[in-house]
Design a protein around this motif. Structure first.
Motif, PDB file in Angstrom:
ATOM      1  N   LEU A  20      14.629   7.147 -36.899  1.00 32.86           N
ATOM      2  CA  LEU A  20      13.495   7.790 -36.227  1.00 32.86           C
ATOM      3  C   LEU A  20      12.151   7.355 -36.811  1.00 32.86           C
ATOM      4  O   LEU A  20      11.144   7.352 -36.108  1.00 32.86           O
ATOM      5  N   LYS A  21      12.143   6.961 -38.077  1.00 31.19           N
ATOM      6  CA  LYS A  21      10.904   6.504 -38.715  1.00 31.19           C
ATOM      7  C   LYS A  21      10.613   5.028 -38.433  1.00 31.19           C
ATOM      8  O   LYS A  21       9.502   4.564 -38.634  1.00 31.19           O
ATOM      9  N   ALA A  22      11.620   4.295 -37.982  1.00 28.07           N
ATOM     10  CA  ALA A  22      11.488   2.852 -37.767  1.00 28.07           C
ATOM     11  C   ALA A  22      10.981   2.546 -36.353  1.00 28.07           C
ATOM     12  O   ALA A  22      10.954   3.417 -35.480  1.00 28.07           O
ATOM     13  N   ARG A  23      10.598   1.307 -36.172  1.00 21.87           N
ATOM     14  CA  ARG A  23      10.193   0.832 -34.853  1.00 21.87           C
ATOM     15  C   ARG A  23      11.410   0.890 -33.914  1.00 21.87           C
ATOM     16  O   ARG A  23      12.520   0.545 -34.330  1.00 21.87           O
ATOM     17  N   PRO A  24      11.232   1.313 -32.661  1.00 22.33           N
ATOM     18  CA  PRO A  24      12.369   1.353 -31.736  1.00 22.33           C
ATOM     19  C   PRO A  24      13.042  -0.015 -31.603  1.00 22.33           C
ATOM     20  O   PRO A  24      12.370  -1.038 -31.490  1.00 22.33           O
ATOM     21  N   ASP A  25      14.339  -0.003 -31.657  1.00 23.29           N
ATOM     22  CA  ASP A  25      15.140  -1.223 -31.571  1.00 23.29           C
ATOM     23  C   ASP A  25      16.346  -0.911 -30.681  1.00 23.29           C
ATOM     24  O   ASP A  25      17.041   0.069 -30.927  1.00 23.29           O
ATOM     25  N   PRO A  26      16.613  -1.730 -29.655  1.00 29.60           N
ATOM     26  CA  PRO A  26      17.718  -1.409 -28.750  1.00 29.60           C
ATOM     27  C   PRO A  26      19.086  -1.419 -29.420  1.00 29.60           C
ATOM     28  O   PRO A  26      19.974  -0.667 -29.029  1.00 29.60           O
ATOM     29  N   PHE A  27      19.267  -2.254 -30.441  1.00 31.15           N
ATOM     30  CA  PHE A  27      20.535  -2.252 -31.170  1.00 31.15           C
ATOM     31  C   PHE A  27      20.772  -0.889 -31.823  1.00 31.15           C
ATOM     32  O   PHE A  27      21.871  -0.355 -31.779  1.00 31.15           O
ATOM     33  N   ASN A  28      19.729  -0.354 -32.446  1.00 34.08           N
ATOM     34  CA  ASN A  28      19.859   0.934 -33.121  1.00 34.08           C
ATOM     35  C   ASN A  28      20.039   2.076 -32.131  1.00 34.08           C
ATOM     36  O   ASN A  28      20.833   2.992 -32.359  1.00 34.08           O
ATOM     37  N   LEU A  29      19.290   2.032 -31.033  1.00 36.04           N
ATOM     38  CA  LEU A  29      19.441   3.053 -29.992  1.00 36.04           C
ATOM     39  C   LEU A  29      20.872   3.089 -29.491  1.00 36.04           C
ATOM     40  O   LEU A  29      21.503   4.149 -29.426  1.00 36.04           O
ATOM     41  N   HIS A  30      21.400   1.920 -29.151  1.00 37.25           N
ATOM     42  CA  HIS A  30      22.774   1.854 -28.646  1.00 37.25           C
ATOM     43  C   HIS A  30      23.772   2.343 -29.690  1.00 37.25           C
ATOM     44  O   HIS A  30      24.659   3.140 -29.393  1.00 37.25           O
ATOM     45  N   ALA A  31      23.628   1.879 -30.936  1.00 40.48           N
ATOM     46  CA  ALA A  31      24.591   2.260 -31.976  1.00 40.48           C
ATOM     47  C   ALA A  31      24.614   3.771 -32.188  1.00 40.48           C
ATOM     48  O   ALA A  31      25.687   4.373 -32.309  1.00 40.48           O
ATOM     49  N   CYS A  32      23.444   4.381 -32.213  1.00 43.58           N
ATOM     50  CA  CYS A  32      23.371   5.836 -32.442  1.00 43.58           C
ATOM     51  C   CYS A  32      23.916   6.617 -31.258  1.00 43.58           C
ATOM     52  O   CYS A  32      24.697   7.567 -31.438  1.00 43.58           O
ATOM     53  N   LEU A  33      23.517   6.239 -30.044  1.00 40.89           N
ATOM     54  CA  LEU A  33      23.993   6.977 -28.872  1.00 40.89           C
ATOM     55  C   LEU A  33      25.486   6.778 -28.669  1.00 40.89           C
ATOM     56  O   LEU A  33      26.209   7.735 -28.349  1.00 40.89           O
ATOM     57  N   HIS A  34      25.968   5.570 -28.871  1.00 41.35           N
ATOM     58  CA  HIS A  34      27.399   5.314 -28.682  1.00 41.35           C
ATOM     59  C   HIS A  34      28.226   6.123 -29.685  1.00 41.35           C
ATOM     60  O   HIS A  34      29.234   6.739 -29.309  1.00 41.35           O
ATOM     61  N   ALA A  35      27.799   6.159 -30.942  1.00 39.85           N
ATOM     62  CA  ALA A  35      28.517   6.972 -31.937  1.00 39.85           C
ATOM     63  C   ALA A  35      28.486   8.439 -31.554  1.00 39.85           C
ATOM     64  O   ALA A  35      29.497   9.150 -31.672  1.00 39.85           O
ATOM     65  N   TYR A  36      27.344   8.914 -31.069  1.00 34.15           N
ATOM     66  CA  TYR A  36      27.229  10.308 -30.638  1.00 34.15           C
ATOM     67  C   TYR A  36      28.210  10.593 -29.487  1.00 34.15           C
ATOM     68  O   TYR A  36      28.934  11.595 -29.522  1.00 34.15           O
ATOM     69  N   LEU A  37      28.232   9.721 -28.490  1.00 37.00           N
ATOM     70  CA  LEU A  37      29.116   9.953 -27.343  1.00 37.00           C
ATOM     71  C   LEU A  37      30.588   9.910 -27.752  1.00 37.00           C
ATOM     72  O   LEU A  37      31.401  10.677 -27.229  1.00 37.00           O
ATOM     73  N   LEU A  38      30.920   9.029 -28.669  1.00 34.55           N
ATOM     74  CA  LEU A  38      32.304   8.936 -29.146  1.00 34.55           C
ATOM     75  C   LEU A  38      32.728  10.152 -29.974  1.00 34.55           C
ATOM     76  O   LEU A  38      33.889  10.552 -29.949  1.00 34.55           O
ATOM     77  N   HIS A  39      31.789  10.710 -30.731  1.00 35.85           N
ATOM     78  CA  HIS A  39      32.150  11.721 -31.737  1.00 35.85           C
ATOM     79  C   HIS A  39      31.244  12.948 -31.687  1.00 35.85           C
ATOM     80  O   HIS A  39      30.841  13.467 -32.733  1.00 35.85           O
ATOM     81  N   LYS A  40      30.945  13.445 -30.505  1.00 37.15           N
ATOM     82  CA  LYS A  40      30.060  14.615 -30.360  1.00 37.15           C
ATOM     83  C   LYS A  40      30.469  15.780 -31.241  1.00 37.15           C
ATOM     84  O   LYS A  40      29.627  16.488 -31.783  1.00 37.15           O
ATOM     85  N   LYS A  41      31.756  15.993 -31.366  1.00 39.29           N
ATOM     86  CA  LYS A  41      32.224  17.168 -32.105  1.00 39.29           C
ATOM     87  C   LYS A  41      31.819  17.127 -33.577  1.00 39.29           C
ATOM     88  O   LYS A  41      31.776  18.158 -34.236  1.00 39.29           O
ATOM     89  N   HIS A  42      31.513  15.936 -34.087  1.00 42.26           N
ATOM     90  CA  HIS A  42      31.108  15.814 -35.488  1.00 42.26           C
ATOM     91  C   HIS A  42      29.593  15.852 -35.679  1.00 42.26           C
ATOM     92  O   HIS A  42      29.124  15.955 -36.809  1.00 42.26           O
ATOM     93  N   PHE A  43      28.844  15.748 -34.588  1.00 44.49           N
ATOM     94  CA  PHE A  43      27.384  15.768 -34.675  1.00 44.49           C
ATOM     95  C   PHE A  43      26.898  17.207 -34.620  1.00 44.49           C
ATOM     96  O   PHE A  43      27.210  17.944 -33.681  1.00 44.49           O
TER      97      PHE A  43
END
Length: 194
Positions: free
Chosen positions: A44-67
């Protein structure tokens, strides 16, 4: 894979696949969740990067119960830092990561507002049109990006994410068809080595 330490504990492009694997296999869950939370804070402190956006959202969608709810809010905020007013225009993989993540974030959070003030409906509409262009062009005419199979390793994950998590059956099916095409084309491209 779940026991390997990522090179960067704050860089999702590098580290999130390792942490997601740990969640998948139940390896040191409290520390893994803590590491993901720390990674989200740094992202969140870094410049927006599509790789990071995808990695974070994909992990969230895969493992919502742990977030935790606070971690989910950080993923939402990460998606909201982007402007989805026009195509990203860098490369196909950047488009797939940013637009696939934007569309799915807008589906997940109907109250999402992006950096340009677009609401979730507008984000979905814009991202969907760009995703459809990529899916149609790839399956009907071949990939427009030069030497595209070289980049397909990067394209697979965001395309799969849309295929798996889009609740729109047509968009999900189009992404799945693109995955089939990409696998076939990669096999043909690499059949006798590179």
């Amino acid at each position: 894979f779940a026991h390997v330490t990522p090179r960067s504990p704050t860089f999702p492009k590098d580290g999130m696949p390792f942490l997601a694997a740990r969640l998948q296999w139940g390896v040191d869950l409290p520390q893994t969740v803590k590491a993901i939370d720390k990674m989200l804070d740094a992202t969140l402190k870094a410049r927006p990067d599509p790789f990071n956006l995808h990695a974070c959202l994909h992990a969230y969608l895969l493992h919502k119960k742990h977030f935790t709810p606070a971690m989910a809010a950080k993923v939402k905020l990460l998606a909201a830092k982007w402007s989805y007013s026009r195509p990203i225009g860098v490369s196909m993989n950047y488009s797939l990561m940013r637009d696939g993540s934007g569309w799915l974030a807008a589906q997940e959070w109907p109250d999402l507002i992006d950096a340009s003030g677009n609401d979730a409906a507008k984000i979905k509409k814009n991202c969907e049109s760009w995703l459809w262009r990529i899916f149609r062009d790839t399956t009907n005419h071949n990939a427009s990006e030069y030497d595209a199979p070289v980049y397909y390793g990067t394209d697979f994950a965001p395309t799969r994410m849309v295929a798996e998590y889009a609740r729109d059956p047509l968009l999900s099916r189009a992404a799945a068809m693109r995955l089939d095409f990409m696998l076939f084309q990669t096999g043909a491209h690499w059949q006798k080595g590179y």
